[in-house]
Every structure is written in structure tokens, then in C-alpha cells.
Design a protein around this motif. Structure first.
Motif, PDB file in Angstrom:
ATOM      1  N   GLU A  11       0.816  -1.214   0.000  1.00  0.00           N
ATOM      2  CA  GLU A  11       0.000   0.000   0.000  1.00  0.00           C
ATOM      3  C   GLU A  11       0.853   1.268   0.000  1.00  0.00           C
ATOM      4  O   GLU A  11       0.429   2.298  -0.512  1.00  0.00           O
ATOM      5  CB  GLU A  11      -0.949  -0.024   1.198  1.00  0.00           C
ATOM      6  N   ARG A  12       2.052   1.155   0.530  1.00  0.00           N
ATOM      7  CA  ARG A  12       2.977   2.295   0.496  1.00  0.00           C
ATOM      8  C   ARG A  12       3.503   2.523  -0.917  1.00  0.00           C
ATOM      9  O   ARG A  12       3.757   3.665  -1.320  1.00  0.00           O
ATOM     10  CB  ARG A  12       4.133   2.033   1.465  1.00  0.00           C
ATOM     11  N   ALA A  13       3.647   1.433  -1.674  1.00  0.00           N
ATOM     12  CA  ALA A  13       4.165   1.519  -3.047  1.00  0.00           C
ATOM     13  C   ALA A  13       3.413   0.506  -3.904  1.00  0.00           C
ATOM     14  O   ALA A  13       3.912  -0.587  -4.176  1.00  0.00           O
ATOM     15  CB  ALA A  13       5.662   1.230  -3.072  1.00  0.00           C
ATOM     16  N   PRO A  14       2.180   0.840  -4.363  1.00  0.00           N
ATOM     17  CA  PRO A  14       1.343  -0.109  -5.099  1.00  0.00           C
ATOM     18  C   PRO A  14       1.735  -0.256  -6.568  1.00  0.00           C
ATOM     19  O   PRO A  14       0.943  -0.021  -7.486  1.00  0.00           O
ATOM     20  CB  PRO A  14      -0.061   0.475  -4.928  1.00  0.00           C
ATOM     21  N   ILE A 167       1.751   7.246 -15.088  1.00  0.00           N
ATOM     22  CA  ILE A 167       1.337   6.516 -13.891  1.00  0.00           C
ATOM     23  C   ILE A 167       0.344   7.325 -13.058  1.00  0.00           C
ATOM     24  O   ILE A 167      -0.652   6.782 -12.557  1.00  0.00           O
ATOM     25  CB  ILE A 167       2.564   6.095 -13.044  1.00  0.00           C
ATOM     26  N   ARG A 168       0.570   8.611 -12.957  1.00  0.00           N
ATOM     27  CA  ARG A 168      -0.347   9.438 -12.172  1.00  0.00           C
ATOM     28  C   ARG A 168      -1.749   9.436 -12.792  1.00  0.00           C
ATOM     29  O   ARG A 168      -2.751   9.388 -12.065  1.00  0.00           O
ATOM     30  CB  ARG A 168       0.197  10.860 -12.059  1.00  0.00           C
ATOM     31  N   GLU A 169      -1.822   9.462 -14.113  1.00  0.00           N
ATOM     32  CA  GLU A 169      -3.121   9.452 -14.787  1.00  0.00           C
ATOM     33  C   GLU A 169      -3.910   8.189 -14.467  1.00  0.00           C
ATOM     34  O   GLU A 169      -5.133   8.231 -14.300  1.00  0.00           O
ATOM     35  CB  GLU A 169      -2.935   9.579 -16.298  1.00  0.00           C
ATOM     36  N   ALA A 213      -0.092  10.485  -4.584  1.00  0.00           N
ATOM     37  CA  ALA A 213      -0.576  10.109  -3.259  1.00  0.00           C
ATOM     38  C   ALA A 213      -0.647  11.315  -2.330  1.00  0.00           C
ATOM     39  O   ALA A 213      -1.590  11.476  -1.558  1.00  0.00           O
ATOM     40  CB  ALA A 213       0.334   9.033  -2.670  1.00  0.00           C
ATOM     41  N   ALA A 214       0.361  12.188  -2.404  1.00  0.00           N
ATOM     42  CA  ALA A 214       0.395  13.378  -1.555  1.00  0.00           C
ATOM     43  C   ALA A 214      -0.760  14.325  -1.909  1.00  0.00           C
ATOM     44  O   ALA A 214      -1.424  14.883  -1.029  1.00  0.00           O
ATOM     45  CB  ALA A 214       1.730  14.086  -1.691  1.00  0.00           C
ATOM     46  N   SER A 215      -1.006  14.504  -3.203  1.00  0.00           N
ATOM     47  CA  SER A 215      -2.058  15.417  -3.624  1.00  0.00           C
ATOM     48  C   SER A 215      -3.437  14.879  -3.287  1.00  0.00           C
ATOM     49  O   SER A 215      -4.365  15.632  -3.009  1.00  0.00           O
ATOM     50  CB  SER A 215      -1.964  15.688  -5.135  1.00  0.00           C
ATOM     51  N   SER A 216      -3.608  13.553  -3.282  1.00  0.00           N
ATOM     52  CA  SER A 216      -4.907  12.964  -3.005  1.00  0.00           C
ATOM     53  C   SER A 216      -5.263  13.042  -1.524  1.00  0.00           C
ATOM     54  O   SER A 216      -6.430  12.895  -1.145  1.00  0.00           O
ATOM     55  CB  SER A 216      -4.952  11.503  -3.459  1.00  0.00           C
ATOM     56  N   ARG A 217      -4.255  13.279  -0.682  1.00  0.00           N
ATOM     57  CA  ARG A 217      -4.512  13.392   0.761  1.00  0.00           C
ATOM     58  C   ARG A 217      -4.847  14.816   1.173  1.00  0.00           C
ATOM     59  O   ARG A 217      -5.279  15.059   2.294  1.00  0.00           O
ATOM     60  CB  ARG A 217      -3.274  12.916   1.560  1.00  0.00           C
TER      61      ARG A 217
END
Length: 218
Positions: A11-14, A167-169, A213-217
Motif C-alpha cells: 500500500e505504500r508503493a502499489p 502513472i499518475r493518470e 498520493a500526496a495530492s490525493s490526501r
């Protein structure tokens, strides 16, 4: 004692890295680079030479820190060979009900391959840990978004065509994980035995996910 799959690491690096036809010694160096870069999950395809021996060797050396699994598993025979070698998870290019049922019963993470909405839904119904959408490359992130609209409860792992630039997309489209091949471990680093360079590349690739991940939090 069997080494089990670490969900915390995943989960840290999926990001599931796919290795087909790699030199056995190179795999050990790559695993060290994975550790250094913060990545965690390596899939050795069963149609590679020495696949089960490589899985056993990697699990013995890195199984407490990395998730080492088997890919291109198409039937129960292949699955049992992989599990006997110590594989901590199973990935298939197709949805084989016997393989899925066994893994579900034994609480072994299984990522079956599917493509159409019907195939994806049936794989999820069978108990798939996550459905590997394969091949994802020709359709792109938009296909994942379209699938997630009506089937939002299904966890998807697009595989094929994923790279550092997109990957972000894929995650923004709703993917819970991705499967990545040569874009994650380019052959140029292997040919030069440039393990330091590979580690830097892996860190940059991982950073592309971490930014999402940072932006989604927020």
C-alpha cells in the motif's frame, strides 16, 4: 516458515514490477535497488527460465522486506510450482477459476487478468484480491475511468503501457495499483550493470506515484 505478503509495503508503493527472462544474478541486484528506492513488489513470470528457482532465491534473501510473487500463472500446476517455491502472491494473464478459488481459500493475494467489464466483474465476484486489467496500454487511463464509473467497488490494477509519464493518470482514473514492465526496469541499466543508476531511476518512478498520493490526501 512461509513468508507472507506485506500489505503495508504494497500500500505504500502499489507498483508491481514484472520480470520476464531476466538473468538470475541481475534479479538479486534489482531487488537490492528496489529496497533502496522504497519499492516493494516483484513479479517473476513463470514462462521465464529458472522462474521457480529465482522466486525461491529472492524470497530467501528478500522475502521479509519485499513481496516476491509469480506471474503468467495459467493453471493449478503452475500455481502450485510457484507457491512451493515460496511465491507470496499470484498474478495471472487470464481469470482461471481454480487458481482464484485456491488462492482465496488459502488467503494468498491473487491478481487475475481480465479485460472486458464482464470479465472484470466475474473475476471480482470470484474473490480476486484485485483485478489486473490487461492489456491496459491500448485503451489508456480513460478505460480505467470508464470501468470504475459503474463498477466503483472493484479494485483494479492496470497492466501494460504504464510508465513514469502516465502513472499518475492511471491512479487519478481510479486504479488501486499498477503493473509495470520494462518502463520500470529498463534494459539499459542491466546491460551496463548500472545498479546505482537503476536505483535513481526507480526513485524517480516512485516519486511520480508519491506526488499523486500526496495530492490525493490534501
Amino acid at each position: 516458515m512461509r513468508k507472507t505478503f506485506s500489505w503495508e509495503a504494497f500500500e505504500r508503493a502499489p507498483i508491481v514490477s514484472i520480470f520476464r527472462n531476466f538473468d538470475s544474478d541481475d534479479l538479486m541486484h534489482v531487488a537490492s535497488s528496489f529496497q533502496a528506492a522504497g519499492l516493494s513488489t516483484m513479479e517473476i513470470t513463470l514462462n521465464s527460465p529458472h522462474a521457480t528457482a529465482d522466486i525461491a532465491r529472492l524470497v530467501d534473501a528478500f522475502g521479509d522486506e519485499l513481496n516476491i510473487g509469480a506471474g503468467t500463472v495459467c493453471d493449478l500446476n503452475g500455481m502450485h510450482e510457484a507457491l512451493d517455491a515460496g511465491a507470496q502472491f499470484i498474478v495471472t494473464p487470464i481469470s482461471d477459476i481454480d487458481v482464484i478459488n485456491f488462492c482465496v481459500a488459502q488467503k494468498i493475494p491473487v491478481f487475475p487478468g481480465a479485460f472486458s467489464p464482464t470479465e472484470i466483474y466475474k473475476s471480482w465476484q470470484m474473490g480476486a484480491t484485485m483485478v489486473k486489467v490487461f492489456p491496459a496500454g491500448p485503451m489508456g487511463p480513460g478505460y480505467i475511468k470508464d470501468i470504475k464509473a459503474p463498477l466503483n467497488e472493484i479494485q483494479l490494477m492496470p497492466t501494460g503501457g504504464v510508465n513514469q509519464d502516465n502513472i499518475r493518470e492511471y491512479f487519478e482514473a481510479g486504479a488501486q495499483a499498477v503493473g509495470v514492465g520494462s518502463a520500470l526496469v529498463p534494459k539499459s541499466f542491466l546491460q551496463k550493470k548500472d545498479w546505482e543508476g537503476l536505483t535513481k531511476h526507480l526513485k524517480a518512478f516512485f516519486a511520480a506515484y508519491q506526488e499523486f498520493a500526496a495530492s490525493s490526501r490534501v
